[in-house]
Design an enzyme around this catalytic site. Structure first.
Site, PDB file in Angstrom:
ATOM      1  CG  ASP A   8      -0.481   0.285   2.504  1.00 20.66           C
ATOM      2  OD1 ASP A   8       0.893   0.348   2.669  1.00 20.66           O
ATOM      3  OD2 ASP A   8      -1.135   0.552   3.486  1.00 20.66           O
ATOM      4  CB  CYS A  66       0.910  -2.177   4.882  1.00 17.15           C
ATOM      5  SG  CYS A  66       0.662  -3.017   6.451  1.00 17.15           S
ATOM      6  CB  THR A  68       2.529  -1.500  10.932  1.00 18.43           C
ATOM      7  OG1 THR A  68       1.378  -2.011  10.494  1.00 18.43           O
ATOM      8  CG2 THR A  68       2.592   0.002  11.413  1.00 18.43           C
ATOM      9  CG  HIS A  99       9.307 -24.449  13.359  1.00 21.97           C
ATOM     10  ND1 HIS A  99       9.551 -24.400  14.564  1.00 21.97           N
ATOM     11  CD2 HIS A  99      10.537 -25.220  13.225  1.00 21.97           C
ATOM     12  CE1 HIS A  99      10.524 -24.942  15.338  1.00 21.97           C
ATOM     13  NE2 HIS A  99      11.243 -25.377  14.225  1.00 21.97           N
ATOM     14  CG  HIS A 134       7.278 -27.957  12.328  1.00 19.72           C
ATOM     15  ND1 HIS A 134       7.149 -27.349  13.470  1.00 19.72           N
ATOM     16  CD2 HIS A 134       8.538 -28.494  12.535  1.00 19.72           C
ATOM     17  CE1 HIS A 134       8.296 -27.534  14.241  1.00 19.72           C
ATOM     18  NE2 HIS A 134       9.153 -28.170  13.551  1.00 19.72           N
TER      19      HIS A 134
HETATM   20  C1  RB5 Z   1      -1.607   2.935   6.346  1.00 22.64           C
HETATM   21  O1  RB5 Z   1      -1.802   4.415   6.789  1.00 22.64           O
HETATM   22  C2  RB5 Z   1      -1.590   1.853   7.150  1.00 22.64           C
HETATM   23  O2  RB5 Z   1      -2.565   1.844   8.066  1.00 22.64           O
HETATM   24  C3  RB5 Z   1      -1.076   0.568   6.452  1.00 22.64           C
HETATM   25  O3  RB5 Z   1      -0.075   0.929   5.640  1.00 22.64           O
HETATM   26  C4  RB5 Z   1      -0.737  -0.386   7.532  1.00 22.64           C
HETATM   27  O4  RB5 Z   1       0.270   0.039   8.594  1.00 22.64           O
HETATM   28  C5  RB5 Z   1      -1.698  -1.109   8.314  1.00 22.64           C
HETATM   29  O5  RB5 Z   1      -1.646  -2.183   8.923  1.00 22.64           O
END
Ligand code: RB5
Length: 150
Positions: A8, A66, A68, A99, A134
């Site tokens: 994203d 993304c 995080t 695993h 596993h």
């Molecule tokens: C986008 O702002 C952010 O929420 C997305 O990239 C991600 O971190 C969501 O988990």
């Protein structure tokens, strides 16, 4: 190995850097599902694109990114047959293959630097699944998914 990648708006630079490096240095086939710009998109749409393609056999492994990595990993794991692992270090990447037979690696573009990400990707691409006990545990996870659908 054919790799599918998608991100994203929170991870475009890291996705592009890793994509180019995998093609140039590792000589891998990489399909890039975008996105490529700063405009806000919804990570479930991108996770869905990649996971559908992976399950259709368009590639052998997927890498999702993304901000995080959290949203992408949650969304990807909604798909039966996808085992997505959010990794922050090489140990996690190694164990996710040995695993958990992770077929999708998830990275955070705002949490993981480029050098660390390269190390994670290299380990994740080269490690194999150990099978045995596993495999039984993966089958139990599939069973949990079936239960939740009924
Ligand atoms: C986008 O702002 C952010 O929420 C997305 O990239 C991600 O971190 C969501 O988990």
């Amino acid at each position: 190995m054919h790799i599918l990648m998608a991100c994203d708006h929170g991870a475009v630079p890291l996705k592009n850097t890793l994509r180019d490096w995998l093609r140039a240095e590792h000589h891998l086939e990489v399909s890039d599902f975008g996105v490529d710009g700063p405009d806000s998109v919804d990570y479930p749409d991108q996770a869905g694109r990649l996971c559908r393609a992976l399950l259709a056999g368009e590639g052998e492994r997927g890498i999702l990114l993304c901000g995080t990595g959290l949203g992408m990993s949650m969304a990807a794991n909604r798909f039966a047959g996808v085992r997505a692992a959010l990794c922050h270090d090489e140990h996690g990447a190694r164990m996710s293959r040995r695993h958990n037979d992770a077929n999708v690696l998830v990275l955070g573009g705002r949490t993981t630097g480029e050098a660390v990400a390269r190390g994670i990707v290299e380990v994740w691409l080269n490690e194999g699944f150990e099978g045995d006990r596993h495999r039984r545990r993966l089958e139990k996870m599939d069973q949990l998914m079936k239960e939740s659908e009924s």
